[in-house]
Structure formats: structure tokens, C-alpha cells
Design an enzyme around this catalytic site. Structure first.
Site, mmCIF file in Angstrom:
data_model
loop_
_atom_site.group_PDB
_atom_site.id
_atom_site.type_symbol
_atom_site.label_atom_id
_atom_site.label_comp_id
_atom_site.label_asym_id
_atom_site.label_seq_id
_atom_site.Cartn_x
_atom_site.Cartn_y
_atom_site.Cartn_z
ATOM 1 N N ARG A 40 0.616 -1.160 -0.135
ATOM 2 C CA ARG A 40 0.169 0.132 0.086
ATOM 3 C C ARG A 40 0.699 1.262 -0.091
ATOM 4 O O ARG A 40 0.302 2.321 -0.877
ATOM 5 C CB ARG A 40 -0.933 0.132 1.112
ATOM 6 C CG ARG A 40 -2.236 -0.657 1.050
ATOM 7 C CD ARG A 40 -2.527 -1.304 2.237
ATOM 8 N NE ARG A 40 -1.778 -2.197 2.725
ATOM 9 C CZ ARG A 40 -1.750 -3.617 2.382
ATOM 10 N NH1 ARG A 40 -2.747 -3.832 1.593
ATOM 11 N NH2 ARG A 40 -0.715 -4.472 2.484
ATOM 12 N N THR A 41 2.010 1.434 0.887
ATOM 13 C CA THR A 41 2.433 2.515 0.922
ATOM 14 C C THR A 41 3.267 3.009 -0.153
ATOM 15 O O THR A 41 3.007 4.029 -0.745
ATOM 16 C CB THR A 41 3.294 2.498 2.146
ATOM 17 O OG1 THR A 41 2.737 2.002 3.281
ATOM 18 C CG2 THR A 41 3.838 3.941 2.646
ATOM 19 N N LYS B 282 25.543 -3.374 -0.999
ATOM 20 C CA LYS B 282 27.280 -3.397 -1.236
ATOM 21 C C LYS B 282 27.554 -2.483 0.034
ATOM 22 O O LYS B 282 28.776 -2.423 0.035
ATOM 23 C CB LYS B 282 27.604 -2.754 -2.442
ATOM 24 C CG LYS B 282 27.086 -3.289 -3.728
ATOM 25 C CD LYS B 282 27.585 -2.613 -4.929
ATOM 26 C CE LYS B 282 26.344 -2.526 -5.795
ATOM 27 N NZ LYS B 282 26.813 -1.530 -6.945
ATOM 28 N N ARG C 153 11.113 3.788 3.493
ATOM 29 C CA ARG C 153 10.885 2.930 4.366
ATOM 30 C C ARG C 153 12.164 2.303 4.724
ATOM 31 O O ARG C 153 12.964 1.782 3.894
ATOM 32 C CB ARG C 153 9.725 1.847 3.840
ATOM 33 C CG ARG C 153 9.510 1.029 4.828
ATOM 34 C CD ARG C 153 8.360 0.055 4.663
ATOM 35 N NE ARG C 153 6.957 0.527 4.905
ATOM 36 C CZ ARG C 153 5.901 0.165 4.758
ATOM 37 N NH1 ARG C 153 5.811 -1.027 4.475
ATOM 38 N NH2 ARG C 153 4.931 0.792 5.152
ATOM 39 N N HIS D 58 4.710 5.738 11.709
ATOM 40 C CA HIS D 58 4.282 5.720 10.256
ATOM 41 C C HIS D 58 3.190 6.631 10.045
ATOM 42 O O HIS D 58 2.276 6.695 9.824
ATOM 43 C CB HIS D 58 3.517 4.065 10.046
ATOM 44 C CG HIS D 58 3.275 3.709 8.587
ATOM 45 N ND1 HIS D 58 3.490 4.793 7.475
ATOM 46 C CD2 HIS D 58 3.173 2.684 8.202
ATOM 47 C CE1 HIS D 58 3.252 4.055 6.450
ATOM 48 N NE2 HIS D 58 2.998 2.804 6.686
HETATM 49 N N1 CP Z 1 -0.304 -0.026 5.757
HETATM 50 C C1 CP Z 1 0.887 -0.237 5.296
HETATM 51 O O1 CP Z 1 1.890 0.392 5.587
HETATM 52 O O2 CP Z 1 0.851 -1.315 4.265
HETATM 53 P P1 CP Z 1 2.225 -1.719 3.296
HETATM 54 O O3 CP Z 1 2.969 -2.350 4.516
HETATM 55 O O4 CP Z 1 1.669 -2.635 2.385
HETATM 56 O O5 CP Z 1 2.891 -0.694 2.896
#
Ligand code: CP
Length: 305
Positions: A51-52, A80, A101, A129
Site C-alpha cells: 500500500r504505502t 554493497k 521505508r 508511520h
Molecule cells: N499499511 C501499510 O503500511 O501497508 P504496506 O506495508 O503494504 O505498505
């Protein structure tokens, strides 16, 4: 605001502005279709995501911009031994904004020091998040019309669930909000949220283990997955993973206007039989995430529409 690392960087007024922008995008998508023409978003995902990452990418495309990036550390020069600081300094030469991320808590903050372009924390370890919280807030606002006077139940892995930590922080600023923190003893929220946020600010909360007993009082039920990837011990994960499974039967005592949220992915903690319940909002939440990320990109790139 140059970066978004922690949701608490944004005042409630700024959050409302972002929500209003997202609502305008929903109503008038054509108005925004070329807003980021000539701009590039880099998605640097050192951890898995559906999703993100894809909603950031969809957001940039719907704003008329372009996307570069990688979806796993092993396909980048991190494999590396390149540092985060050098990686983002490099990517900052190619892109106008970075969504990142990383499994290490604080890595996106480190990235802000060398990137030279705005950095968005798309999830850092078990910490925060903030853009999931943007999706959560728009969902709550669209369902409830307010953030005030709500009893918010958060259920599952409250220890490692970074979306929980960001949402509690954001919601704690609205008058009349109460939290019911529903988890096994081993997966309670980190103590800093209690000692540094809830208690000093006099925000009502209770920590409980029984979801069904808590159910009748809830306006929002935020279910979460037990975060297997953050456990040190597989046996503990297996013992705890099915502690809470939301089923239609368990919703019998819930309010008729309960909103059921989940950041997804789900494993077992919400039965698919709940998906048809009109109170299930988790796939609306997915879509809301794209609109809020569009609004955020516009804000960080200082694009006026
Ligand atoms: N909610 C969320 O962060 O989903 P993903 O890990 O799929 O990005």
C-alpha cells in the site's frame, strides 16, 4: 514543513488543511492532474510494502509527476554496504522528493540531513508511520465528521505496530478522545507513550486484554497485525498471533456506527466475513491513503493549485 518524519510535526490545524486538500482532490481530480508535471518522486523501500509504496507512486502519477525508486534493499547499493546518508544524497540529485521505508528506527530522520530534498518517513522499524496516520485520520473524519469525543480502541500488537504509535500521538490532541488499548500483556504500547504523552496530558486511557468486553463502548476499532518480522523469537509469535480474531459474532455488541479500521496487511485478525459489514472501513482507508499522500506531496513541494 520540509520533511515528514513524525506526525507530531504537524499541528491539528495543518492536519485539517491537508484533509481539506484531500477532500478537494477527491471532488476535483482534474484540477490536480498536472500539478506536479516535471517533478519526480523517489520511493526508497528497504522493507516490503504494497500500500504505502504503490499509493505514493499512484499519488505522484495522478499529480502528473514521475516516479523512480527501488522496492527492496538488495536491488540497491545498500546491498554493497552503502550508508543511508550516501544513498539519499545520491537520490536527491535525481528526485524532487523522497518517500523512504527502512527497518531501522530513525533512518528517515538521518536521511533528512543529506537528502537535500523533502523526505517522508514511510515507516521506520517499529517506531512511526506518519503517512498511514494521514490515511487513518481522513478515514475517521469521513466516517465520523469529527475527531472529538471519540472512544478509540486499538487492538493487537500495540508494541511493534508503528501505525498505532503514530495514531495515538495524533489523536491525543483532540478534546474528549479516550483510548482503550487492547493487547496481550507482552504486546502493550511502549511505555513512553504512557509516561510522556497520555499521563502528562491527562488523556484518559485503559489497558485491557479482552476485546469483547471493550467492544460496546468503542466509536473506532483499530485492529492490527502481530508484527512477525519484529519478534526475536518465532515461538512467541506463534503463541500470540491469533490472540484476537474479529468475527461478525464479536461485533454483536458493537455500536451501529462503529468504524472498523486496520492499516493492512491483515493476516488472521479480521475474518473475511467482516468485510461485508458496513462498519468495515479498511479498504476505504487504503484509498484515503492515496489522497492524503497526494495532498502531502503538494504541501512538501510547495505546489499551489
Ligand atoms: N499499511 C501499510 O503500511 O501497508 P504496506 O506495508 O503494504 O505498505
Amino acid at each position: 514543513m520540509k520533511n515528514l518524519i513524525d506526525i507530531m510535526q504537524m499541528s491539528t490545524e495543518e492536519l485539517q488543511e491537508l484533509i481539506n486538500r484531500a477532500l478537494d482532490i477527491i471532488d476535483n481530480p482534474a484540477k490536480y492532474a498536472q500539478a506536479c508535471r516535471g517533478k519526480k518522486l523517489a520511493t526508497l523501500f528497504f522493507e516490503p510494502s504494497t500500500r504505502t509504496r504503490l499509493s505514493f507512486e499512484a499519488a505522484m502519477y495522478e499529480l502528473g509527476g514521475n516516479v523512480i525508486g527501488f522496492s527492496e534493499a538488495k536491488s540497491s547499493s545498500a546491498a554493497k554496504g552503502e550508508s543511508v546518508a550516501d544513498t539519499v544524497r545520491t537520490v536527491g540529485c535525481y528526485a524532487d522528493i523522497i518517500a523512504m521505508r527502512h527497518p531501522k528506527e530513525g533512518a528517515p530522520l538521518v536521511a533528512t540531513r543529506t537528502a537535500g530534498v523533502p523526505v517522508v518517513n514511510a515507516g521506520d522499524g517499529g517506531h512511526n508511520h506518519p503517512t498511514q496516520t494521514l490515511a487513518d485520520l481522513l478515514t475517521i473524519y469521513r466516517e465520523k465528521g469529527t475527531f472529538e469525543n471519540l472512544t478509540v480502541g486499538l487492538c493487537g500488537d500495540l508494541k511493534f505496530g508503528r501505525t498505532v504509535h503514530s495514531l495515538i500521538s495524533a489523536m491525543s490532541r483532540y478534546p474528549g478522545v479516550r483510548f482503550v488499548l487492547i493487547s496481550p500483556e507482552e504486546l502493550r504500547v511502549p511505555r513512553y507513550l504512557i509516561t510522556d504523552l497520555l499521563e502528562p496530558n491527562g488523556i484518559p486511557y485503559e489497558e485491557v486484554t479482552d476485546l469483547e468486553a471493550a467492544m460496546p463502548q468503542l466509536d473506532i476499532l483499530y485492529m492490527t497485525r502481530v508484527q512477525r518480522e519484529r519478534f526475536f523469537n518465532e515461538a512467541d509469535y506463534l503463541r500470540l498471533k491469533d490472540t484476537y480474531i474479529l468475527t461478525p459474532e464479536k461485533l454483536r455488541t458493537a455500536k451501529q456506527d462503529l468504524a472498523i479500521l486496520h492499516p493492512l496487511p491483515r493476516v488472521n485478525e479480521i475474518s473475511v466475513a467482516v468485510d461485508d459489514d458496513p462498519r468495515a472501513c479498511y479498504f476505504k482507508q487504503v484509498l484515503n491513503g492515496k489522497y492524503m499522500r497526494m495532498a502531502l506531496i503538494l504541501k512538501l513541494l510547495e505546489v499551489n493549485v
